[in-house]
Design an enzyme around this catalytic site. Structure first.
Site, PDB file in Angstrom:
ATOM      1  N   LYS A  22     -16.053  -5.998   8.730  1.00 40.23           N
ATOM      2  CA  LYS A  22     -15.538  -7.599   9.296  1.00 40.23           C
ATOM      3  C   LYS A  22     -14.602  -7.294  10.366  1.00 40.23           C
ATOM      4  O   LYS A  22     -14.857  -7.335  11.332  1.00 40.23           O
ATOM      5  CB  LYS A  22     -14.937  -8.614   8.612  1.00 40.23           C
ATOM      6  CG  LYS A  22     -14.993  -9.687   8.944  1.00 40.23           C
ATOM      7  CD  LYS A  22     -15.288 -11.020   8.345  1.00 40.23           C
ATOM      8  CE  LYS A  22     -12.852 -11.068   7.801  1.00 40.23           C
ATOM      9  NZ  LYS A  22     -11.970 -11.915   9.022  1.00 40.23           N
ATOM     10  N   ASN A  23     -13.737  -6.914   9.972  1.00 45.22           N
ATOM     11  CA  ASN A  23     -12.251  -6.502  10.580  1.00 45.22           C
ATOM     12  C   ASN A  23     -12.196  -5.651  12.004  1.00 45.22           C
ATOM     13  O   ASN A  23     -11.628  -5.825  12.730  1.00 45.22           O
ATOM     14  CB  ASN A  23     -10.800  -6.458  10.436  1.00 45.22           C
ATOM     15  CG  ASN A  23     -10.668  -7.845   9.528  1.00 45.22           C
ATOM     16  OD1 ASN A  23     -11.520  -8.727   9.432  1.00 45.22           O
ATOM     17  ND2 ASN A  23     -10.142  -7.893   8.722  1.00 45.22           N
ATOM     18  N   CYS A 116      -8.597 -17.904   9.308  1.00 48.87           N
ATOM     19  CA  CYS A 116      -8.416 -18.671   8.252  1.00 48.87           C
ATOM     20  C   CYS A 116      -6.299 -19.134   7.874  1.00 48.87           C
ATOM     21  O   CYS A 116      -5.917 -18.610   8.764  1.00 48.87           O
ATOM     22  CB  CYS A 116      -7.786 -17.591   7.128  1.00 48.87           C
ATOM     23  SG  CYS A 116      -9.178 -16.707   5.952  1.00 48.87           S
ATOM     24  N   ARG A 121       0.018 -19.535  12.408  1.00 50.06           N
ATOM     25  CA  ARG A 121      -0.745 -18.187  13.122  1.00 50.06           C
ATOM     26  C   ARG A 121      -0.835 -18.288  14.578  1.00 50.06           C
ATOM     27  O   ARG A 121      -1.616 -18.608  15.105  1.00 50.06           O
ATOM     28  CB  ARG A 121      -2.223 -17.871  12.192  1.00 50.06           C
ATOM     29  CG  ARG A 121      -2.031 -17.602  10.907  1.00 50.06           C
ATOM     30  CD  ARG A 121      -2.882 -17.085  10.333  1.00 50.06           C
ATOM     31  NE  ARG A 121      -3.452 -15.525  10.654  1.00 50.06           N
ATOM     32  CZ  ARG A 121      -4.682 -14.760  10.495  1.00 50.06           C
ATOM     33  NH1 ARG A 121      -5.769 -16.063   9.966  1.00 50.06           N
ATOM     34  NH2 ARG A 121      -4.916 -13.498  11.304  1.00 50.06           N
ATOM     35  N   ASP A 306      -5.045  -8.077   3.102  1.00 47.13           N
ATOM     36  CA  ASP A 306      -6.174  -9.072   2.716  1.00 47.13           C
ATOM     37  C   ASP A 306      -6.935  -8.676   1.340  1.00 47.13           C
ATOM     38  O   ASP A 306      -7.823  -9.259   0.939  1.00 47.13           O
ATOM     39  CB  ASP A 306      -7.557  -8.215   3.059  1.00 47.13           C
ATOM     40  CG  ASP A 306      -7.390  -9.087   4.949  1.00 47.13           C
ATOM     41  OD1 ASP A 306      -7.741  -8.967   5.621  1.00 47.13           O
ATOM     42  OD2 ASP A 306      -6.337  -9.496   5.453  1.00 47.13           O
ATOM     43  N   ARG A 398     -17.264 -16.425   5.336  1.00 51.48           N
ATOM     44  CA  ARG A 398     -17.213 -15.419   6.553  1.00 51.48           C
ATOM     45  C   ARG A 398     -16.847 -14.044   6.424  1.00 51.48           C
ATOM     46  O   ARG A 398     -16.872 -13.114   7.320  1.00 51.48           O
ATOM     47  CB  ARG A 398     -16.097 -16.398   7.159  1.00 51.48           C
ATOM     48  CG  ARG A 398     -16.170 -17.673   7.319  1.00 51.48           C
ATOM     49  CD  ARG A 398     -14.748 -18.474   8.349  1.00 51.48           C
ATOM     50  NE  ARG A 398     -13.908 -17.292   8.563  1.00 51.48           N
ATOM     51  CZ  ARG A 398     -12.952 -16.678   9.004  1.00 51.48           C
ATOM     52  NH1 ARG A 398     -11.914 -17.959   8.514  1.00 51.48           N
ATOM     53  NH2 ARG A 398     -12.874 -16.182   9.747  1.00 51.48           N
TER      54      ARG A 398
END
Ligand code: EPZ
Length: 419
Positions: A22-23, A116, A121, A306, A398
Site C-alpha cells: 500500500k505504502n 490514521c 500529523r 506499522d 484501507r
C-alpha cells in the site's frame, strides 16, 4: 457499518500470497501524474486508499483502467491543480499530490490531509521542503495554495528528522526542477527506493535512494513506464502475527526477503521458526509464544512502526513480559484499549508499553480506531477464546485486501456482517 466476526482458537495453516505494498502503491500512483503518456503499474493491491487515489487522478484529468492487479494510467492531458477537500480528507498520502502537481503544472491547491490518527500529523516538513524549492505557499482557512513561476528551483533540503512522506513530496516536487536538489536526512524505507526506481524508469535522475542523502538532478519531462510494485512488508508481518498467535504453520509467497528482515528477530525470539527462500517465507509457531524482550520502532531498517500493533497482540499472549517503545508517532498506542478488552495486561506511559503476557484472551466486541489497530484486533480475535466482533472495517479495508477471505482460506472462521 461493516463488522468482522471472528471465531477464535483455530490454528492457521496454508499458503498466502502477499500483495503489493500500500505504502508504495500510493506514492507511485501519485507520481504517475507527472508522466506524459501511459504508465503501467503491476501488483497493485485492491484497497480503498488505492481507489481514493485513483479518484484524485481522475479529478485531475487522468484516464485509468484496471485489469486485476494491473493499472494503466494516462496523464497526458492531466493538468488539474486542485484536489477537492473530500478526497484530501480520505487519507494521509493525498498530501503527496502537492509535489506531483507542482512538477506537472507549477501549481497545487489542497487542504489538510486525513489519515490514521496517530497523534498530531502536521505537514510542516512537507511545506518547508517544498518552500525551499522556490515555491510560494499560502495557507488560509485550512486551504493551501502553492505556486511557482515556471518550475521549482533545485536546492538543499535538510529534514530535521526522518519523514517518509516529506522525503517523497520533496522528490516528487524536484524531479523536473531547474538544477539539482539534495535531500539530507532522507527516509530510506523500501517504498522510497521503489518510488525512485519508478521515477528513473520514467526518465528522472534520482540517486542515493535507500541512503540518508538523495540527489535529484531535474529533467525536462517524464515519460511513462511499466513498473511492478514491491511486496507489502507490513501485510506480511500481520499474517505472520496471525500464524504465531494460533500456533499455526504458514508459507507467505511473493514477499521481499530483504525488506521483511527488521521484524524477523521478534518472531524468532517469540519461539517461531522462520525460514526464507528466494521470495517466500515459512513460519511455524510454538504452542505457547515466548515474550519479545524489546520492540523499539525506528525508521528503516529499524523495526517498522506499522508492525508494532500486530506484534503487540502476539506479546499479549506470550509467556513473560515484553517491552514496546514507539518512537515514530506520539500517539500510536490507541490499540491498547481494545487489547485490554480482550483480556490483555498492558500498561503504557507516553512512548513505552509493558505487556505482561496472559494465558488466554476472550472474545469481545471492539472498534478499530485506525488501520493497524484493526489488524492487531484481528490477530487477538484469532487467538481469543470465543467469538469476537471488530467494528471499523472501513479502516482495515484501507490496508488489507480481502483479509476475511484470506484468513478463511488459511483455516480461520471469519465473516463480514453489515450492521
Ligand atoms: C508513512 O506515513 C506511512 N504512510 C505510515 O504508514 C508509516 O507509519 C510512516 O510513513 C512511518 O513509516 C504512507 O506511506 C501512506 P512520516 P507518513 O512523515 O509519511 C512527523 C500505515 O499504517 N511529521 O514518516 O505520514 C509525523 O507526525 C501508515 O500504513 C511531522 O512532524 O509518516 C511522525 O511523528 C500509518 N511533520 C513522524 O514525522 C511532517 O511534515 C514520521 O512521520 C511530517 C511528518
Amino acid at each position: 457499518m461493516a463488522v468482522l466476526q471472528v471465531e477464535g482458537g483455530r490454528k492457521l495453516f496454508g499458503e498466502m500470497r502477499i500483495h503489493g505494498a500500500k505504502n508504495s502503491a500510493l506514492p507511485l500512483l501519485t507520481a504517475a501524474l507527472i508522466c506524459d503518456g501511459e504508465t503501467i503499474l503491476e501488483n497493485c493491491p485492491n484497497l480503498s486508499d488505492v481507489d481514493y487515489t485513483i479518484d484524485i487522478l481522475k479529478t485531475l484529468g487522468c484516464t485509468i483502467e484496471r485489469e486485476g492487479s494491473t493499472l494503466v494510467i494516462n496523464s497526458s492531458n492531466a493538468y488539474g491543480s486542485t484536489v477537492p477537500e473530500k478526497y484530501m480528507q480520505k487519507m494521509r498520502s493525498s498530501v503527496l499530490f502537492i509535489g506531483a502537481m507542482l512538477s506537472k503544472c507549477g501549481s497545487a491547491r489542497v487542504t489538510y490531509p486525513g489519515g490514521c490518527e496517530l497523534g498530531p500529523r502536521p505537514i510542516d516538513l512537507h511545506l518547508k521542503s517544498i518552500g525551499t524549492l522556490g515555491v510560494d505557499i499560502n495557507e488560509r482557512h485550512g486551504k493551501i495554495d502553492c505556486r511557482c513561476v515556471g518550475r521549482p528551483q533545485g536546492a538543499v533540503i535538510t529534514l530535521p528528522f526522518v519523514s517518509v512522506g516529506s522525503t517523497e513530496n520533496a522528490i516528487l516536487c524536484s524531479v523536473k526542477a531547474h538544477g539539482t536538489t539534495k535531500i539530507l536526512n532522507a527516509a530510506a524505507e523500501p517504498e522510497i527506493i521503489d518510488l525512485c526506481e519508478f521515477l528513473n524508469k520514467c526518465g528522472a535522475d534520482v540517486r542515493g535512494a535507500g541512503t540518508g542523502t538523495i540527489t535529484i538532478n531535474g529533467v525536462n519531462r517524464l515519460h511513462g513506464c511499466t513498473h511492478r510494485i514491491i511486496p507489502d512488508r507490513i501485510e506480511a508481518a500481520t499474517y505472520m502475527s496471525a500464524c504465531a498467535v494460533t500456533g499455526g504453520r504458514m508459507r507467505l509467497t511473493h514477499i521481499c526477503t530483504e525488506n521483511i528482515q527488521p521484524v524477523l528477530y521478534a518472531f524468532r525470539e517469540s519461539g517461531c521458526t522462520v525460514d526464507l527462500d528466494e521470495n517466500s517465507l515459512f513460519i511455524s509457531a510454538p504452542k505457547r509464544l515466548s515474550r519479545i524482550k524489546l520492540v523499539k520502532t525506528q525508521p528503516y531498517p529499524g523495526f517498522p512502526t506499522d508492525a508494532q500493533a500486530p506484534l503487540m497482540s502476539m506479546a499479549a499472549v506470550a509467556n513473560g513480559t515484553s517491552i514496546f517503545i514507539e518512537t515514530i508517532f506520539s500517539d500510536r498506542f490507541k490499540h491498547i484499549e481494545g487489547l485490554t478488552r480482550f483480556g490483555a495486561n498492558i500498561k503504557s506511559e507516553q512512548s513505552v508499553a509493558v505487556v505482561e503476557g496472559v494465558e488466554e484472551l476472550y472474545g469481545t466486541k471492539v472498534y478499530a480506531p485506525d488501520l493497524r489497530a484493526g489488524a492487531s484486533y484481528i490477530v487477538s480475535a484469532l487467538s481469543a477464546n470465543g467469538i469476537s466482533e471488530i467494528d471499523g472495517m472501513v479502516h482495515i479495508n484501507r490496508g488489507y485486501e480481502n483479509i476475511s477471505e484470506n484468513l478463511n482460506a488459511l483455516g480461520a472462521n471469519t465473516q463480514i456482517k453489515e450492521e
